[in-house]
Design a protein around this motif. Structure first.
Motif, PDB file in Angstrom:
ATOM      1  N   PHE A  32      14.130  -9.286  36.177  1.00 62.65           N
ATOM      2  CA  PHE A  32      12.751  -9.312  36.695  1.00 62.65           C
ATOM      3  C   PHE A  32      11.880 -10.237  35.850  1.00 62.65           C
ATOM      4  O   PHE A  32      11.103 -11.026  36.364  1.00 62.65           O
ATOM      5  CB  PHE A  32      12.147  -7.899  36.681  1.00 62.65           C
ATOM      6  CG  PHE A  32      12.502  -7.067  37.883  1.00 62.65           C
ATOM      7  CD1 PHE A  32      13.534  -7.427  38.740  1.00 62.65           C
ATOM      8  CD2 PHE A  32      11.792  -5.905  38.172  1.00 62.65           C
ATOM      9  CE1 PHE A  32      13.864  -6.647  39.840  1.00 62.65           C
ATOM     10  CE2 PHE A  32      12.105  -5.124  39.269  1.00 62.65           C
ATOM     11  CZ  PHE A  32      13.140  -5.482  40.105  1.00 62.65           C
TER      12      PHE A  32
ATOM     13  N   ASN B 169      12.850 -12.707  33.970  1.00 65.57           N
ATOM     14  CA  ASN B 169      13.278 -14.098  34.102  1.00 65.57           C
ATOM     15  C   ASN B 169      12.708 -14.758  35.347  1.00 65.57           C
ATOM     16  O   ASN B 169      12.335 -15.928  35.327  1.00 65.57           O
ATOM     17  CB  ASN B 169      14.802 -14.196  34.151  1.00 65.57           C
ATOM     18  CG  ASN B 169      15.462 -13.777  32.849  1.00 65.57           C
ATOM     19  OD1 ASN B 169      14.779 -13.447  31.884  1.00 65.57           O
ATOM     20  ND2 ASN B 169      16.783 -13.772  32.833  1.00 65.57           N
ATOM     21  N   SER B 170      12.656 -14.007  36.456  1.00 65.55           N
ATOM     22  CA  SER B 170      12.229 -14.634  37.705  1.00 65.55           C
ATOM     23  C   SER B 170      10.738 -14.475  37.958  1.00 65.55           C
ATOM     24  O   SER B 170      10.130 -15.332  38.591  1.00 65.55           O
ATOM     25  CB  SER B 170      13.010 -14.051  38.886  1.00 65.55           C
ATOM     26  OG  SER B 170      12.637 -12.704  39.114  1.00 65.55           O
ATOM     27  N   ALA B 171      10.126 -13.411  37.461  1.00 65.41           N
ATOM     28  CA  ALA B 171       8.767 -13.106  37.916  1.00 65.41           C
ATOM     29  C   ALA B 171       7.742 -13.020  36.799  1.00 65.41           C
ATOM     30  O   ALA B 171       6.568 -12.777  37.070  1.00 65.41           O
ATOM     31  CB  ALA B 171       8.780 -11.790  38.698  1.00 65.41           C
ATOM     32  N   SER B 172       8.163 -13.188  35.561  1.00 69.64           N
ATOM     33  CA  SER B 172       7.199 -13.083  34.472  1.00 69.64           C
ATOM     34  C   SER B 172       7.246 -14.300  33.540  1.00 69.64           C
ATOM     35  O   SER B 172       6.256 -15.008  33.358  1.00 69.64           O
ATOM     36  CB  SER B 172       7.471 -11.782  33.691  1.00 69.64           C
ATOM     37  OG  SER B 172       6.751 -11.748  32.506  1.00 69.64           O
TER      38      SER B 172
END
Lengths: 141, 392
Positions: free
Chosen positions: B131, B133-136
């Motif tokens: 999470f 890595n992709s969204a924060s």
């Protein structure tokens, strides 16, 4: 892996998120099973792209060199009307409580990230200019 | 819902904190093994008397607790590796206590240890979770500073907290650290003026709101009270402990951890009230999280943390409530998962009367809290325990 913006999405600038075909839950961050009902039936779909800014932070320090020349950099936490809370690159003059519109931006390497702008048409048109400087490929490598 | 059974009969002994440094040439296994060696020596037992090992570390890979048995040449009958960051110490204690109560182990070494090198913090946060890595992380790549800046801004907007309020925590902790040998920043005084004048990191966070990543190790031995008495070791007992994970997921921003979900039961199980607590250790990766803990653990009402810190002397030798008596992470540095042990280990020193120059006189009860694992936008793990000085 079909769970990141860089690989999981059709080419689009409208806000698309993973929607569950079984329970209609909108899921974010990207994942492989619906977080609500655990069904293996998530589809990338266009969703209501409006939301309300919950909080704003301005980075004066970044762990990635790609941001170094562009600090301070503004990000916001936005509660989308379609459900999830997202972290997004935020148009710098926007304050907490403001209504914003979310869209996806894409760099030359087809990496897509969420960008929040004011919900007036002037903001929407001008928004991408403050993003142009960043090499997102480097950030998402 | 059922509630946790009693932790009666369990003793915590031989608190060890060691090796804090900004960077280290040593591996995590050096830190963990060094803590183990010091604890065994302090307990006056043989290495083979230890038959259980609970480990937390962010920098142990590719090794794991299983491999450490060979590193340290030990044959064990109970192992745990707990990836709970700032809640690691309390969660290890809870699980080890059950193992000893039920005969799965006799003496468990509970240890958090991490090394730190140039760039290791960046490597950790750049690949922390799917999470993240992709969204924060891609959004400015600030690491945990970003999530906590957002939480802090929201807390300030909601409660009226000012920078000075957070400064009260940082400044009083630095005072405590000046009386604790080994605190990395203990020789650097910090005034409110210094705090307020610090450079911006991720506004509203400034330099002294952020912990310094470092290397270090923390640990304690857990055994039966009977064994501790036989070894003539000063010990601490567990009056109550509990934990929650991903509490209040529908709150758009984190304004509370999981503590309100169990705090009432915690005090009931312990048979004490907030008035009986002589010192409190919160997980202070950022001051705002200490505010959430002071509120969630019942020292003040939700949203009243700012009023509380304005009215309460938080120094170890003050007239209020001694808080983070060795300086917390803000003054010791954040030694990876060892940071999840710091408050617990310090409480063991305080309650066994072995805390040297930062001793809280006559301390009988401590509240220790843990918080950890920023997967995306908030910390997911919340834990707390009420500890008591063992009776002779």
């Amino acid at each position: 892996m079909a769970t990141t913006f860089s690989t999981g999405l059709p080419n689009a600038t409208e806000l698309m998120l993973q929607c569950c075909s079984k329970c209609q839950q909108v899921n974010y961050p990207p994942r492989e099973l619906c977080g609500h009902c655990l069904a293996d039936d998530l589809q990338w779909q266009r969703v209501d792209n409006t939301g309300v800014v919950q909080s704003v932070a301005q980075l004066h320090y970044s762990l990635e060199p790609a941001y170094a020349d562009h600090l301070p950099w503004t990000v916001g936490s936005i509660k989308l009307n379609c459900g999830p809370v997202v972290l997004a690159h935020l148009q710098p003059d926007i304050i907490c409580g403001a209504t914003v519109k979310l869209k996806l931006v894409q760099d030359q390497a087809a990496n897509r990230m969420l960008v929040a702008t004011g919900d007036d048409s002037a903001s929407e048109k001008s928004a991408p200019t403050w993003l142009e400087a960043i090499n997102f490929k480097e950030i998402l490598a | 819902m059922s509630t946790p059974a009693s932790y009666r009969g369990i003793a915590l002994v031989t608190p060890v904190s060691l090796g804090y440094s900004k960077t280290s040439e040593h591996s995590a296994s050096w830190y963990i093994g060094s803590v183990l060696r010091e604890m065994i020596a302090a307990a006056g037992i043989a290495k083979n008397d230890v038959d259980g090992l609970a480990i937390s570390s962010f920098s142990l890979a590719p090794d794991s607790v299983s491999f450490l048995t060979q590193h340290y040449d030990m044959t064990l009958r109970w192992l745990e590796q707990l990836p709970f960051g700032g809640a690691s110490g309390i969660l290890a204690m809870r699980r080890a206590a059950r193992a000893v109560q039920h005969g799965d182990a006799d003496i468990v070494a509970c240890i958090g240890g991490d090394t730190a090198g140039q760039g290791s913090f960046r490597d950790l946060v750049a690949d922390f979770s799917s999470f993240s890595n992709s969204a924060s992380y891609p959004y400015g790549s600030g690491g945990p500073n970003t999530a906590f800046a957002l939480i802090t801004r929201h807390y300030m907007d909601t409660t009226g907290a000012t920078r000075e309020d957070f400064g009260r925590l940082a400044v009083s902790q630095r005072y405590n650290a000046q009386h604790f040998k080994g605190a990395l920043l203990g020789d650097k005084p910090l005034s409110m003026q210094d705090y307020l004048a610090a450079r911006s990191i991720c506004t509203p966070l400034h330099l002294f709101d952020c912990v310094m990543p470092c290397a270090g190790g923390e640990g304690f031995l857990l055994m039966s009270e009977e064994r501790a008495r036989a070894l003539d070791l000063p010990f601490v007992t567990i009056l109550a402990a509990d934990e929650r994970h991903n509490a209040f997921p529908d709150d758009p921003m984190q304004l509370r951890g999981g503590w309100p979900l169990f705090v009432e039961q915690l005090y009931a199980d312990a048979g004490v009230t907030t008035d009986d607590i002589d010192l409190v250790q919160t997980y202070d990766d950022y001051p705002v999280i200490s505010m959430l803990q002071l509120e969630g653990l019942g020292f003040c009402e939700e949203g009243k943390g700012p009023d509380y810190v304005r009215a309460t002397d938080l120094r170890f030798d003050g007239v209020g409530l001694p808080h983070n008596t060795s300086g917390g992470q803000l003054s010791n540095g954040q030694a990876g998962a060892a940071a999840g042990y710091l408050g617990l280990v310090e409480s063991l020193r305080q309650l066994t009367g072995t805390a040297l120059s930062n001793q809280v006189p006559g301390a009988q009860h401590a509240m220790v809290s843990g918080y950890g694992m920023i997967n995306y936008d908030r910390g997911l793990c919340s834990a707390a325990t009420i500890l008591a000085r063992g009776t002779d």
